[in-house]
Design a protein around this motif. Structure first.
Motif, short mmCIF file in Angstrom:
data_model
loop_
_atom_site.label_atom_id
_atom_site.label_comp_id
_atom_site.label_asym_id
_atom_site.label_seq_id
_atom_site.Cartn_x
_atom_site.Cartn_y
_atom_site.Cartn_z
N ARG A 36 51.72 8.26 -21.20
CA ARG A 36 50.92 8.40 -19.98
C ARG A 36 51.79 9.05 -18.91
O ARG A 36 52.83 8.49 -18.53
CB ARG A 36 50.43 7.03 -19.52
N PHE A 37 51.39 10.20 -18.40
CA PHE A 37 52.10 10.89 -17.32
C PHE A 37 51.81 10.18 -16.00
O PHE A 37 50.64 10.03 -15.63
CB PHE A 37 51.65 12.35 -17.22
N ARG A 38 52.84 9.77 -15.28
CA ARG A 38 52.64 9.04 -14.03
C ARG A 38 53.47 9.63 -12.89
O ARG A 38 54.58 9.19 -12.61
CB ARG A 38 52.98 7.56 -14.23
N PRO A 39 52.91 10.65 -12.21
CA PRO A 39 53.63 11.23 -11.07
C PRO A 39 53.73 10.21 -9.92
O PRO A 39 52.82 9.42 -9.72
CB PRO A 39 52.75 12.42 -10.66
N PHE A 40 54.84 10.24 -9.22
CA PHE A 40 55.00 9.41 -8.02
C PHE A 40 55.93 10.15 -7.08
O PHE A 40 56.39 11.26 -7.38
CB PHE A 40 55.54 8.02 -8.39
N LEU A 41 56.22 9.57 -5.92
CA LEU A 41 57.11 10.22 -4.96
C LEU A 41 58.43 9.46 -4.87
O LEU A 41 58.45 8.26 -4.61
CB LEU A 41 56.47 10.29 -3.58
N VAL A 97 47.59 16.79 -6.60
CA VAL A 97 46.78 17.57 -7.53
C VAL A 97 46.91 17.00 -8.95
O VAL A 97 45.93 16.89 -9.69
CB VAL A 97 47.18 19.06 -7.49
N ALA A 98 48.12 16.61 -9.29
CA ALA A 98 48.35 16.08 -10.64
C ALA A 98 47.52 14.82 -10.89
O ALA A 98 46.99 14.63 -11.99
CB ALA A 98 49.83 15.78 -10.84
N LEU A 99 47.38 13.98 -9.87
CA LEU A 99 46.58 12.76 -10.07
C LEU A 99 45.13 13.11 -10.41
O LEU A 99 44.50 12.46 -11.24
CB LEU A 99 46.64 11.87 -8.83
N VAL A 100 44.61 14.13 -9.74
CA VAL A 100 43.26 14.59 -10.07
C VAL A 100 43.25 15.19 -11.48
O VAL A 100 42.37 14.88 -12.30
CB VAL A 100 42.76 15.63 -9.03
N ALA A 101 44.23 16.03 -11.75
CA ALA A 101 44.30 16.69 -13.06
C ALA A 101 44.36 15.67 -14.19
O ALA A 101 43.75 15.85 -15.25
CB ALA A 101 45.52 17.61 -13.11
N LEU A 102 45.11 14.58 -13.96
CA LEU A 102 45.31 13.60 -15.04
C LEU A 102 44.07 12.76 -15.34
O LEU A 102 44.06 11.98 -16.29
CB LEU A 102 46.52 12.70 -14.71
N TRP A 106 43.29 18.05 -19.58
CA TRP A 106 44.29 19.09 -19.37
C TRP A 106 45.36 18.66 -18.36
O TRP A 106 46.21 19.47 -17.94
CB TRP A 106 43.64 20.40 -18.91
N GLY A 107 45.36 17.40 -17.99
CA GLY A 107 46.29 16.92 -16.97
C GLY A 107 47.76 17.03 -17.35
O GLY A 107 48.59 17.49 -16.55
N ASP A 108 48.10 16.63 -18.56
CA ASP A 108 49.50 16.70 -18.99
C ASP A 108 49.98 18.15 -18.95
O ASP A 108 51.08 18.45 -18.49
CB ASP A 108 49.67 16.18 -20.43
N LEU A 146 41.75 21.30 -5.84
CA LEU A 146 42.61 21.21 -4.65
C LEU A 146 41.94 20.41 -3.55
O LEU A 146 42.60 19.64 -2.83
CB LEU A 146 42.99 22.62 -4.16
N GLU A 147 40.62 20.57 -3.44
CA GLU A 147 39.89 19.78 -2.43
C GLU A 147 39.92 18.30 -2.76
O GLU A 147 40.17 17.45 -1.89
CB GLU A 147 38.43 20.24 -2.36
N ALA A 148 39.66 17.98 -4.00
CA ALA A 148 39.69 16.57 -4.41
C ALA A 148 41.08 15.97 -4.20
O ALA A 148 41.23 14.81 -3.82
CB ALA A 148 39.28 16.44 -5.88
N ALA A 149 42.10 16.80 -4.45
CA ALA A 149 43.48 16.32 -4.30
C ALA A 149 43.77 15.90 -2.86
O ALA A 149 44.48 14.93 -2.61
CB ALA A 149 44.46 17.41 -4.74
#
Lengths: 200, 200
Positions: A36-41, A97-102, A106-108, A146-149
């Motif tokens: 599971r890809f989990r982007p964070f800051l 954007v990645a959170l929306v993509a995931l 095609w998120g990964d 991009l809008e959803a992001a």
């Protein structure tokens, strides 16, 4: 898949996350582990440690070493490499954007492409045009994503994900966590993390 | 030996140097590389980075992770492991004795034994009795060695070695350096360092 799974925590600004992102899908498929890809800051986590930028900028000898090490390791992996300018890149928009993509299949692929654009092609990932270009290459209409992001609904998700990382003890990236609470830090620990995930 | 060589820089207080010390001789022999053991002090180097103790003590999440990682990695290597108390151990005396020891063929073995006493058996390495015991186990009369270690002639050697490490860009331990100026940081880079040393 055997049911074994691994969470892959990363910040798009993180140099060693680039290598991990490039390797993790094939390595996990090989080990029959779902990832599971989990982007964070990293920013808020570094701030809690008293750092206002990357430790590679704060500690000169360590920073100089990291760039050389990255160059050597990317050469071994046959991964293209260019030092981002500026470093670190501002990763907030890309992470949103990645959170929306995931939420999509095609998120990964989107995440891996962001890393490649940044560290392989020298593109700025805080530029919406870079992210739109990546989406279009994946044949995804970019504007709605991009809008959803940037929507008020999405912004708290990234904050929550960053808080979750901090709760798990994440202090750097990449980090791999297992369902039973083990934490593995660094691209160098991907193999160990996969082995752990497949233990009975 | 093919003429290929590698310098192995370590501080006796360094956790990951324990694993490197336990592995380096066999790995280097396998790769036909000769290894020079080079003890130095991390203290002055950490101080230059603004740290007055181990970063593993300064950064709590990182420290917690390191102990768990070490436990896992030592288990994989089948190396005994006990957390030293206090941590970090005061490594000045051990490093001075090591410099004397390394003038003799049993120097490498002495260094490996110090690490094992500290991290495998929970002994204090700032206690002259620990070091004397290690020497006696190697069938070396300990008093003359401990005296030479504390002599005015020996003390500057450790300072010079630490300065040399700093000049080479060493910022942590273990570090491996090659004759052509490459630097590899961490037990995780031993294999890469050996491969580099045998290039051309």
């Amino acid at each position: 898949m055997s049911g074994a799974s691994l969470d892959f925590w990363f910040d798009f600004a993180s140099t060693y996350s680039y290598m991990a992102a490039a390797r993790v899908r094939a390595a996990a498929a090989n080990a029959k582990v779902s990832v599971r890809f989990r982007p964070f800051l990293l920013g808020p986590i570094f701030k809690a440690q008293g750092w206002d930028t990357s430790p590679f900028n704060l500690y000169e000898a360590k920073g100089r070493y990291m760039w050389r090490d990255l160059e050597r390791e990317c050469a071994d992996l046959k991964l293209p490499f260019r030092k981002p300018d500026p470093f670190p890149q501002h990763s907030l928009l890309a992470a949103r954007v990645a959170l929306v993509a995931l939420d999509h299949p095609w998120g990964d692929e989107f995440c891996v492409s962001v890393f490649r654009a940044e560290f392989g092609e020298g593109k700025r990932i805080d530029d919406p045009a870079t992210l739109a270009g990546i989406l279009e290459d994946l044949r995804i209409e970019s504007s709605p994503v991009l809008e959803a992001a940037q929507s008020d609904a999405n912004k708290p998700r990234l904050r929550q994900q960053t808080e979750r990382a901090q709760q798990l003890g994440v202090f750097g990236a990449p980090t791999f966590t297992t369902a039973d609470g083990e934490l593995f830090w660094g691209n160098d620990r991907l193999d160990q993390a996969l082995r752990w995930a497949t233990r009975a």
